[in-house]
Design a protein around this motif. Sequence first.
Motif, PDB file in Angstrom:
ATOM      1  N   LEU A   1      -9.200 -29.973  32.726  1.00  0.00           N
ATOM      2  CA  LEU A   1      -9.689 -29.600  34.051  1.00  0.00           C
ATOM      3  C   LEU A   1      -9.672 -28.077  34.150  1.00  0.00           C
ATOM      4  CD1 LEU A   1     -10.459 -30.126  37.025  1.00  0.00           C
ATOM      5  CD2 LEU A   1      -7.999 -30.338  37.510  1.00  0.00           C
ATOM      6  N   VAL A   2     -10.842 -27.497  34.422  1.00  0.00           N
ATOM      7  CA  VAL A   2     -10.958 -26.050  34.576  1.00  0.00           C
ATOM      8  C   VAL A   2     -11.273 -25.788  36.048  1.00  0.00           C
ATOM      9  CG1 VAL A   2     -12.022 -23.941  33.697  1.00  0.00           C
ATOM     10  CG2 VAL A   2     -11.934 -25.992  32.240  1.00  0.00           C
ATOM     11  N   GLU A   3     -10.261 -25.415  36.800  1.00  0.00           N
ATOM     12  CA  GLU A   3     -10.379 -25.310  38.264  1.00  0.00           C
ATOM     13  C   GLU A   3      -9.347 -24.307  38.778  1.00  0.00           C
ATOM     14  OE1 GLU A   3     -11.168 -25.153  41.760  1.00  0.00           O
ATOM     15  OE2 GLU A   3     -12.311 -26.881  40.982  1.00  0.00           O
ATOM     16  N   ASP A   4      -9.808 -23.328  39.563  1.00  0.00           N
ATOM     17  CA  ASP A   4      -8.875 -22.285  40.033  1.00  0.00           C
ATOM     18  C   ASP A   4      -8.304 -22.559  41.413  1.00  0.00           C
ATOM     19  OD1 ASP A   4     -11.467 -21.825  41.115  1.00  0.00           O
ATOM     20  OD2 ASP A   4     -10.906 -19.760  41.610  1.00  0.00           O
TER      21      ASP A   4
ATOM     22  N   TYR B   1     -23.244 -33.508  36.998  1.00  0.00           N
ATOM     23  CA  TYR B   1     -22.988 -32.437  37.960  1.00  0.00           C
ATOM     24  C   TYR B   1     -22.652 -33.096  39.283  1.00  0.00           C
ATOM     25  CZ  TYR B   1     -23.681 -27.710  39.929  1.00  0.00           C
ATOM     26  OH  TYR B   1     -23.511 -26.470  40.505  1.00  0.00           O
ATOM     27  N   LEU B   2     -21.461 -32.818  39.786  1.00  0.00           N
ATOM     28  CA  LEU B   2     -20.991 -33.436  41.027  1.00  0.00           C
ATOM     29  C   LEU B   2     -20.680 -32.331  42.031  1.00  0.00           C
ATOM     30  CD1 LEU B   2     -20.228 -36.082  42.417  1.00  0.00           C
ATOM     31  CD2 LEU B   2     -17.954 -35.892  41.385  1.00  0.00           C
ATOM     32  N   ALA B   3     -21.376 -32.358  43.165  1.00  0.00           N
ATOM     33  CA  ALA B   3     -21.215 -31.314  44.175  1.00  0.00           C
ATOM     34  C   ALA B   3     -20.007 -31.603  45.061  1.00  0.00           C
ATOM     35  CB  ALA B   3     -22.478 -31.204  45.017  1.00  0.00           C
ATOM     36  N   LYS B   4     -19.218 -30.562  45.330  1.00  0.00           N
ATOM     37  CA  LYS B   4     -18.100 -30.665  46.262  1.00  0.00           C
ATOM     38  C   LYS B   4     -18.626 -30.586  47.690  1.00  0.00           C
ATOM     39  CE  LYS B   4     -15.002 -28.029  43.200  1.00  0.00           C
ATOM     40  NZ  LYS B   4     -14.224 -26.781  43.094  1.00  0.00           N
ATOM     41  N   PRO B   5     -17.990 -31.260  48.642  1.00  0.00           N
ATOM     42  CA  PRO B   5     -16.867 -32.194  48.458  1.00  0.00           C
ATOM     43  C   PRO B   5     -17.366 -33.551  47.976  1.00  0.00           C
ATOM     44  CG  PRO B   5     -17.465 -32.079  50.767  1.00  0.00           C
ATOM     45  CD  PRO B   5     -18.347 -31.074  50.059  1.00  0.00           C
ATOM     46  N   PHE B   6     -16.497 -34.270  47.298  1.00  0.00           N
ATOM     47  CA  PHE B   6     -16.858 -35.588  46.793  1.00  0.00           C
ATOM     48  C   PHE B   6     -15.647 -36.508  46.901  1.00  0.00           C
ATOM     49  CE2 PHE B   6     -15.714 -32.803  43.218  1.00  0.00           C
ATOM     50  CZ  PHE B   6     -14.588 -33.460  42.737  1.00  0.00           C
TER      51      PHE B   6
ATOM     52  N   PHE C   1      -6.626 -28.229  45.216  1.00  0.00           N
ATOM     53  CA  PHE C   1      -7.675 -29.167  44.826  1.00  0.00           C
ATOM     54  C   PHE C   1      -7.396 -29.707  43.426  1.00  0.00           C
ATOM     55  CE2 PHE C   1     -12.032 -29.889  43.080  1.00  0.00           C
ATOM     56  CZ  PHE C   1     -12.353 -30.980  43.867  1.00  0.00           C
ATOM     57  N   ALA C   2      -6.979 -28.823  42.522  1.00  0.00           N
ATOM     58  CA  ALA C   2      -6.670 -29.244  41.154  1.00  0.00           C
ATOM     59  C   ALA C   2      -5.530 -30.260  41.146  1.00  0.00           C
ATOM     60  CB  ALA C   2      -6.311 -28.038  40.291  1.00  0.00           C
ATOM     61  N   ASP C   3      -4.501 -30.015  41.946  1.00  0.00           N
ATOM     62  CA  ASP C   3      -3.376 -30.953  42.001  1.00  0.00           C
ATOM     63  C   ASP C   3      -3.839 -32.337  42.462  1.00  0.00           C
ATOM     64  OD1 ASP C   3      -1.587 -29.052  41.146  1.00  0.00           O
ATOM     65  OD2 ASP C   3      -0.859 -28.546  43.157  1.00  0.00           O
ATOM     66  N   SER C   4      -4.750 -32.366  43.436  1.00  0.00           N
ATOM     67  CA  SER C   4      -5.262 -33.649  43.919  1.00  0.00           C
ATOM     68  C   SER C   4      -6.051 -34.369  42.823  1.00  0.00           C
ATOM     69  CB  SER C   4      -6.154 -33.432  45.142  1.00  0.00           C
ATOM     70  OG  SER C   4      -5.418 -32.873  46.203  1.00  0.00           O
ATOM     71  N   LEU C   5      -6.860 -33.616  42.083  1.00  0.00           N
ATOM     72  CA  LEU C   5      -7.623 -34.212  40.988  1.00  0.00           C
ATOM     73  C   LEU C   5      -6.703 -34.758  39.908  1.00  0.00           C
ATOM     74  CD1 LEU C   5     -10.581 -31.718  40.435  1.00  0.00           C
ATOM     75  CD2 LEU C   5     -10.638 -33.927  41.574  1.00  0.00           C
ATOM     76  N   ILE C   6      -5.697 -33.983  39.549  1.00  0.00           N
ATOM     77  CA  ILE C   6      -4.761 -34.414  38.505  1.00  0.00           C
ATOM     78  C   ILE C   6      -4.051 -35.684  38.927  1.00  0.00           C
ATOM     79  CG2 ILE C   6      -2.631 -33.792  37.290  1.00  0.00           C
ATOM     80  CD1 ILE C   6      -3.650 -30.845  37.450  1.00  0.00           C
TER      81      ILE C   6
END
Length: 224
Positions: free
Chosen positions: A5-8, A98-103, A12-17
């Motif tokens: 996951l490449v996300e700054d 390609y998935l646009a935020k928010p999703f 949001f990254a924590d939620s994805l993980i």
Amino acid sequence: MKILLVEDELDFADSLIYALEKERFVTDHVTDIRLAREAVVTGRYDIILLDRTLPDGDGLSFIPELRANNLDVPVIVLSALGELTERIEGLDEGADDYLAKPFAFEEMLARVRAVRRRPASTQVPEIRVGKLVFDVLNEEAAVDGIRLVLTRREVRVLSSLIKRHGRVLLREILEQAVYGFNDEVQPNTLDSHVSRVRRKLIEAAAGVEIHAIRGVGYILRAEI
């Protein structure tokens, strides 16, 4: 399956993980292109989830780098830049989706599964060794039609070993497949996971055996 996951955006990254690891995916997280570049050199990934607006540039610039280095790992762009022209730009640069935020996380997970299925026609859908059958796509193992109950890390151990059955798998490669960057791994942790997988295979009479090659790694093969 192991994901980069490449996300700054850290929250949001924590939620994805969290969502990914509930689905038993091992996830490494980096915050910029430079760290992503280092990650793909040292690790092996099944899918990359890539943001576009990163501190050191447009994440899309990372995709040609991957392809130039013969890394055909699928890439799904997750970005707030969701206009039609921006989505087309991402796909033209080589993104697989390609998935646009928010999703919704459920949609992201569905797209991960869909991208993962795409190369299924060029790979073996299941691997049989002894009486053990391993479903490569769904990462599930069964003996005589009865599914083995395995933890997320035990699945990663078995997946890595069975894909190289009959050949020695180096310990460091197995560790990369089983653990993420942030996992605290004690010296004997991997041995414990391998031992639990070995015990479950024996209890299920799977007809396979896992041997440790001292100082080198492990090998899975059919019982002689």
